[in-house]
Design a protein around this motif. Structure first.
Motif, PDB file in Angstrom:
ATOM      1  N   ALA A  77      32.103  55.311 -19.081  1.00  0.00           N
ATOM      2  CA  ALA A  77      32.280  54.924 -20.486  1.00  0.00           C
ATOM      3  C   ALA A  77      33.725  54.511 -20.762  1.00  0.00           C
ATOM      4  O   ALA A  77      33.985  53.563 -21.509  1.00  0.00           O
ATOM      5  CB  ALA A  77      31.871  56.073 -21.403  1.00  0.00           C
ATOM      6  N   ASP A  78      34.683  55.214 -20.142  1.00  0.00           N
ATOM      7  CA  ASP A  78      36.094  54.861 -20.311  1.00  0.00           C
ATOM      8  C   ASP A  78      36.384  53.478 -19.741  1.00  0.00           C
ATOM      9  O   ASP A  78      37.104  52.682 -20.345  1.00  0.00           O
ATOM     10  CB  ASP A  78      37.000  55.889 -19.620  1.00  0.00           C
ATOM     11  N   LEU A  79      35.832  53.193 -18.571  1.00  0.00           N
ATOM     12  CA  LEU A  79      36.055  51.891 -17.949  1.00  0.00           C
ATOM     13  C   LEU A  79      35.477  50.772 -18.814  1.00  0.00           C
ATOM     14  O   LEU A  79      36.119  49.738 -19.016  1.00  0.00           O
ATOM     15  CB  LEU A  79      35.444  51.852 -16.549  1.00  0.00           C
ATOM     16  N   GLU A  80      34.274  50.989 -19.332  1.00  0.00           N
ATOM     17  CA  GLU A  80      33.646  49.973 -20.187  1.00  0.00           C
ATOM     18  C   GLU A  80      34.428  49.779 -21.482  1.00  0.00           C
ATOM     19  O   GLU A  80      34.622  48.646 -21.923  1.00  0.00           O
ATOM     20  CB  GLU A  80      32.195  50.365 -20.493  1.00  0.00           C
ATOM     21  N   THR A  81      34.897  50.881 -22.085  1.00  0.00           N
ATOM     22  CA  THR A  81      35.679  50.807 -23.315  1.00  0.00           C
ATOM     23  C   THR A  81      36.961  50.009 -23.103  1.00  0.00           C
ATOM     24  O   THR A  81      37.387  49.253 -23.977  1.00  0.00           O
ATOM     25  CB  THR A  81      36.026  52.222 -23.822  1.00  0.00           C
ATOM     26  N   ASP A  82      37.563  50.153 -21.910  1.00  0.00           N
ATOM     27  CA  ASP A  82      38.803  49.440 -21.593  1.00  0.00           C
ATOM     28  C   ASP A  82      38.563  48.006 -21.127  1.00  0.00           C
ATOM     29  O   ASP A  82      39.509  47.306 -20.773  1.00  0.00           O
ATOM     30  CB  ASP A  82      39.602  50.200 -20.535  1.00  0.00           C
ATOM     31  N   GLY A  83      37.304  47.580 -21.096  1.00  0.00           N
ATOM     32  CA  GLY A  83      36.996  46.202 -20.720  1.00  0.00           C
ATOM     33  C   GLY A  83      37.062  45.920 -19.228  1.00  0.00           C
ATOM     34  O   GLY A  83      37.179  44.777 -18.800  1.00  0.00           O
TER      35      GLY A  83
ATOM     36  N   ILE B 255      32.695  46.898 -14.401  1.00  0.00           N
ATOM     37  CA  ILE B 255      32.247  48.133 -13.749  1.00  0.00           C
ATOM     38  C   ILE B 255      31.404  47.896 -12.503  1.00  0.00           C
ATOM     39  O   ILE B 255      30.978  48.832 -11.856  1.00  0.00           O
ATOM     40  CB  ILE B 255      31.465  49.028 -14.728  1.00  0.00           C
ATOM     41  N   THR B 256      31.149  46.640 -12.155  1.00  0.00           N
ATOM     42  CA  THR B 256      30.279  46.370 -11.015  1.00  0.00           C
ATOM     43  C   THR B 256      31.059  46.297  -9.716  1.00  0.00           C
ATOM     44  O   THR B 256      32.165  45.768  -9.661  1.00  0.00           O
ATOM     45  CB  THR B 256      29.507  45.049 -11.204  1.00  0.00           C
ATOM     46  N   GLN B 257      30.474  46.859  -8.687  1.00  0.00           N
ATOM     47  CA  GLN B 257      31.044  46.735  -7.348  1.00  0.00           C
ATOM     48  C   GLN B 257      30.607  45.395  -6.785  1.00  0.00           C
ATOM     49  O   GLN B 257      29.445  45.016  -6.899  1.00  0.00           O
ATOM     50  CB  GLN B 257      30.520  47.839  -6.434  1.00  0.00           C
ATOM     51  N   SER B 258      31.512  44.707  -6.180  1.00  0.00           N
ATOM     52  CA  SER B 258      31.129  43.439  -5.571  1.00  0.00           C
ATOM     53  C   SER B 258      30.534  43.711  -4.201  1.00  0.00           C
ATOM     54  O   SER B 258      30.846  44.703  -3.546  1.00  0.00           O
ATOM     55  CB  SER B 258      32.333  42.509  -5.462  1.00  0.00           C
ATOM     56  N   GLY B 259      29.672  42.837  -3.801  1.00  0.00           N
ATOM     57  CA  GLY B 259      29.043  42.972  -2.499  1.00  0.00           C
ATOM     58  C   GLY B 259      28.631  41.605  -2.002  1.00  0.00           C
ATOM     59  O   GLY B 259      28.755  40.600  -2.708  1.00  0.00           O
ATOM     60  N   SER B 260      28.162  41.549  -0.798  1.00  0.00           N
ATOM     61  CA  SER B 260      27.726  40.260  -0.267  1.00  0.00           C
ATOM     62  C   SER B 260      26.269  40.035  -0.635  1.00  0.00           C
ATOM     63  O   SER B 260      25.459  40.960  -0.659  1.00  0.00           O
ATOM     64  CB  SER B 260      27.915  40.206   1.245  1.00  0.00           C
TER      65      SER B 260
ATOM     66  N   VAL C 282      18.434  39.621  -3.634  1.00  0.00           N
ATOM     67  CA  VAL C 282      18.446  40.741  -4.572  1.00  0.00           C
ATOM     68  C   VAL C 282      19.897  41.099  -4.884  1.00  0.00           C
ATOM     69  O   VAL C 282      20.724  41.214  -3.985  1.00  0.00           O
ATOM     70  CB  VAL C 282      17.708  41.951  -3.966  1.00  0.00           C
ATOM     71  N   ASP C 283      20.204  41.273  -6.164  1.00  0.00           N
ATOM     72  CA  ASP C 283      21.573  41.559  -6.595  1.00  0.00           C
ATOM     73  C   ASP C 283      21.568  42.677  -7.642  1.00  0.00           C
ATOM     74  O   ASP C 283      21.825  42.434  -8.820  1.00  0.00           O
ATOM     75  CB  ASP C 283      22.200  40.289  -7.164  1.00  0.00           C
ATOM     76  N   PRO C 284      21.286  43.924  -7.207  1.00  0.00           N
ATOM     77  CA  PRO C 284      21.256  45.021  -8.184  1.00  0.00           C
ATOM     78  C   PRO C 284      22.650  45.339  -8.699  1.00  0.00           C
ATOM     79  O   PRO C 284      23.646  45.127  -7.997  1.00  0.00           O
ATOM     80  CB  PRO C 284      20.693  46.193  -7.384  1.00  0.00           C
ATOM     81  N   MET C 285      22.723  45.835  -9.918  1.00  0.00           N
ATOM     82  CA  MET C 285      23.997  46.238 -10.497  1.00  0.00           C
ATOM     83  C   MET C 285      24.387  47.582  -9.898  1.00  0.00           C
ATOM     84  O   MET C 285      23.641  48.551  -9.971  1.00  0.00           O
ATOM     85  CB  MET C 285      23.873  46.357 -12.016  1.00  0.00           C
ATOM     86  N   ARG C 286      25.550  47.625  -9.270  1.00  0.00           N
ATOM     87  CA  ARG C 286      26.052  48.863  -8.672  1.00  0.00           C
ATOM     88  C   ARG C 286      27.354  49.228  -9.375  1.00  0.00           C
ATOM     89  O   ARG C 286      28.392  48.656  -9.080  1.00  0.00           O
ATOM     90  CB  ARG C 286      26.283  48.673  -7.179  1.00  0.00           C
ATOM     91  N   PRO C 287      27.303  50.175 -10.325  1.00  0.00           N
ATOM     92  CA  PRO C 287      28.516  50.535 -11.066  1.00  0.00           C
ATOM     93  C   PRO C 287      29.519  51.308 -10.203  1.00  0.00           C
ATOM     94  O   PRO C 287      29.141  51.973  -9.237  1.00  0.00           O
ATOM     95  CB  PRO C 287      27.990  51.404 -12.205  1.00  0.00           C
ATOM     96  N   LEU C 288      30.793  51.193 -10.563  1.00  0.00           N
ATOM     97  CA  LEU C 288      31.859  51.903  -9.841  1.00  0.00           C
ATOM     98  C   LEU C 288      31.688  53.417  -9.927  1.00  0.00           C
ATOM     99  O   LEU C 288      31.946  54.135  -8.964  1.00  0.00           O
ATOM    100  CB  LEU C 288      33.225  51.517 -10.415  1.00  0.00           C
ATOM    101  N   LEU C 289      31.289  53.907 -11.101  1.00  0.00           N
ATOM    102  CA  LEU C 289      30.977  55.319 -11.326  1.00  0.00           C
ATOM    103  C   LEU C 289      29.557  55.381 -11.862  1.00  0.00           C
ATOM    104  O   LEU C 289      29.068  54.420 -12.453  1.00  0.00           O
ATOM    105  CB  LEU C 289      31.953  55.939 -12.327  1.00  0.00           C
ATOM    106  N   ALA C 290      28.899  56.507 -11.679  1.00  0.00           N
ATOM    107  CA  ALA C 290      27.512  56.644 -12.127  1.00  0.00           C
ATOM    108  C   ALA C 290      27.376  56.328 -13.611  1.00  0.00           C
ATOM    109  O   ALA C 290      28.194  56.745 -14.418  1.00  0.00           O
ATOM    110  CB  ALA C 290      27.006  58.052 -11.843  1.00  0.00           C
TER     111      ALA C 290
END
Length: 107
Positions: free
Chosen positions: A45-51, A54-59, A70-78
């Motif tokens: 929530a803090d990361l999102e509030t700060d803009g 939050i997604t981890q990049s991947g190949s 397939v490109d699922p959203m993988r957030p940096l924190l749960a």
């Protein structure tokens, strides 16, 4: 690197999920933020509030038929729920690693 840390360097500790699958109903980190030697506690929530993105990049692999892979959203924190044991839930920055671990136990 721990024995050659520069003066004033902070120690980072990730609070990780102890369960393989679960819903995060509440994550109260207000007490940890008041601890004197704890510099910061971050949740998704803090990361999102700060803009912060939050997604981890991947190949992304494109199948032979040309469809988008397939490109699922993988957030940096749960976010909202945990998906595996050890998934990072919060990040604690403190003056010492012991203080960061102690603060994590309060969450």
């Amino acid at each position: 690197m721990d024995d050659i840390a520069p003066e004033g360097a902070l120690h980072a500790y990730f609070l990780r999920s102890p369960v393989a699958h679960g819903t995060i109903e509440a994550l109260d980190v207000s007490d940890e933020r008041d601890v004197e030697v704890v510099e910061a506690v971050f949740t998704i929530a803090d990361l999102e509030t700060d803009g912060i993105d939050i997604t981890q990049s991947g190949s992304l692999v494109t199948p032979r038929d040309g469809r988008k892979g397939v490109d699922p959203m993988r957030p940096l924190l749960a976010k909202d729920h945990v998906r595996y044991v050890g998934e990072p839930v919060a990040l604690i920055l403190a003056e010492t690693m012991a203080a960061a671990k102690d603060a994590a136990e309060l969450i």
